[in-house]
Design a protein around this motif. Structure first.
Motif, PDB file in Angstrom:
ATOM      1  N   ASN A 295       0.811  -1.206   0.000  1.00 15.74           N
ATOM      2  CA  ASN A 295       0.000   0.000   0.000  1.00 15.74           C
ATOM      3  C   ASN A 295       0.848   1.260   0.000  1.00 15.74           C
ATOM      4  O   ASN A 295       0.385   2.325  -0.372  1.00 15.74           O
TER       5      ASN A 295
ATOM      6  N   ALA B 239       0.489   3.176  -3.904  1.00 13.54           N
ATOM      7  CA  ALA B 239      -0.497   4.239  -3.721  1.00 13.54           C
ATOM      8  C   ALA B 239      -0.371   5.282  -4.823  1.00 13.54           C
ATOM      9  O   ALA B 239       0.717   5.706  -5.165  1.00 13.54           O
TER      10      ALA B 239
ATOM     11  N   GLN C 156       4.685  10.124   3.511  1.00 12.07           N
ATOM     12  CA  GLN C 156       3.914   8.892   3.675  1.00 12.07           C
ATOM     13  C   GLN C 156       4.773   7.861   4.388  1.00 12.07           C
ATOM     14  O   GLN C 156       5.866   7.523   3.929  1.00 12.07           O
TER      15      GLN C 156
ATOM     16  N   ASN D  21       3.108   1.924   7.591  1.00 12.15           N
ATOM     17  CA  ASN D  21       1.649   1.757   7.600  1.00 12.15           C
ATOM     18  C   ASN D  21       0.968   2.324   6.359  1.00 12.15           C
ATOM     19  O   ASN D  21      -0.249   2.230   6.223  1.00 12.15           O
TER      20      ASN D  21
ATOM     21  N   LEU E 295       0.361   5.328   5.515  1.00 11.32           N
ATOM     22  CA  LEU E 295      -0.474   6.498   5.776  1.00 11.32           C
ATOM     23  C   LEU E 295       0.340   7.781   5.735  1.00 11.32           C
ATOM     24  O   LEU E 295       1.545   7.784   5.988  1.00 11.32           O
TER      25      LEU E 295
ATOM     26  N   ARG F  18      -1.462   9.014   9.848  1.00 11.83           N
ATOM     27  CA  ARG F  18      -2.812   8.495  10.079  1.00 11.83           C
ATOM     28  C   ARG F  18      -3.803   8.782   8.958  1.00 11.83           C
ATOM     29  O   ARG F  18      -4.960   8.379   9.041  1.00 11.83           O
ATOM     30  N   SER F  19      -3.390   9.483   7.901  1.00 15.11           N
ATOM     31  CA  SER F  19      -4.321   9.862   6.836  1.00 15.11           C
ATOM     32  C   SER F  19      -4.155   8.975   5.606  1.00 15.11           C
ATOM     33  O   SER F  19      -3.041   8.705   5.162  1.00 15.11           O
ATOM     34  N   ASP F  20      -5.299   8.554   5.022  1.00 15.07           N
ATOM     35  CA  ASP F  20      -5.260   7.740   3.810  1.00 15.07           C
ATOM     36  C   ASP F  20      -4.847   8.551   2.590  1.00 15.07           C
ATOM     37  O   ASP F  20      -4.423   7.991   1.579  1.00 15.07           O
ATOM     38  N   TRP F  21      -4.966   9.858   2.666  1.00 12.64           N
ATOM     39  CA  TRP F  21      -4.783  10.725   1.516  1.00 12.64           C
ATOM     40  C   TRP F  21      -4.178  12.049   1.971  1.00 12.64           C
ATOM     41  O   TRP F  21      -4.153  12.340   3.171  1.00 12.64           O
TER      42      TRP F  21
END
Length: 221
Positions: free
Chosen positions: A38, A42, A182, A186, A188, A207-210
């Protein structure tokens, strides 16, 4: 400092710092731990580009510096600072905090006054990731993946070694002249926790996906 003067200094400082720190680090780059899928796969949000070796070399050349593959024996290492776009404050490592938060990264300083707010950066050409080392304690910044609750993913300057916890993918937005980080461990993005209170106010946390907004954006000096 006026916003105009601040902007001018920032524009002049960003690539200067990156030129010296990243070019100087290329000789000592080490093999990275394998990144999770991931993190590698990404897609960058609109307007954002992952800083790979090619882009890094473009930034260096635009600033009149030697590319990463060139000899950098004469390059001087400069301190590097991170400013939260959301708060306008510089990121410090809280070395006086007690465990488990010793070395916590927090956007809380009006200026980069000393080693707490200064970092060295290393760009690894194999994995095209960076490590961040605090200048005051000489330790690498890690993502605390095993912390729980609101502390999960906090960034701390606390590691002597380098693994996936200490590696970050760097993204650049040319229009905004901002950067995003990033976490490799993890997948994130790092955000400034402006709504936290007490010792964790403005803590940096993966902690953010984006890259959703100013919380995940930083200026480099």
């Amino acid at each position: 400092m006026s916003s105009v003067a601040k902007s001018a200094r920032q524009s002049a400082a960003v690539l200067l710092s990156l030129s010296a720190l990243l070019a100087a680090s290329a000789i000592g780059a080490t093999s990275a731990s394998a990144a999770p899928a991931n993190a590698d796969d990404a897609q960058a949000p609109a307007g954002w580009e992952r800083v790979d070796t090619e882009l890094m070399n473009e930034l260096l050349v635009e600033d009149g510096a030697a590319p990463l593959s060139a000899s950098s024996a004469t390059v001087e290492e400069l301190p590097w600072a991170i400013e939260s776009m959301n708060t306008g404050l510089f990121v410090a490592a809280e070395l006086n905090y007690a465990q488990p938060n010793t070395g916590l990264l927090r956007a809380r300083s009006d200026w980069f006054n000393g080693g707490w707010e200064q970092y060295a950066i290393n760009f690894d050409e194999v994995s095209e990731t960076i490590t961040i080392t605090n200048k005051a304690n000489g330790l690498n910044v890690a993502t605390e993946r095993n912390f729980t609750g609101a502390s999960n993913g906090l960034l701390r300057a606390r590691s002597e070694g380098v693994g996936s916890w200490e590696r970050y993918v760097l993204y650049y937005h040319e229009v905004n002249d901002t950067f995003a980080f990033q976490s490799v461990v993890n997948g994130l993005f790092v955000a400034t926790e402006r709504n936290y209170t007490g010792q964790l106010q403005n803590a940096l946390r993966a902690r953010s996906d984006w890259i959703n907004g100013s919380w995940e954006q930083f200026y480099l000096w």
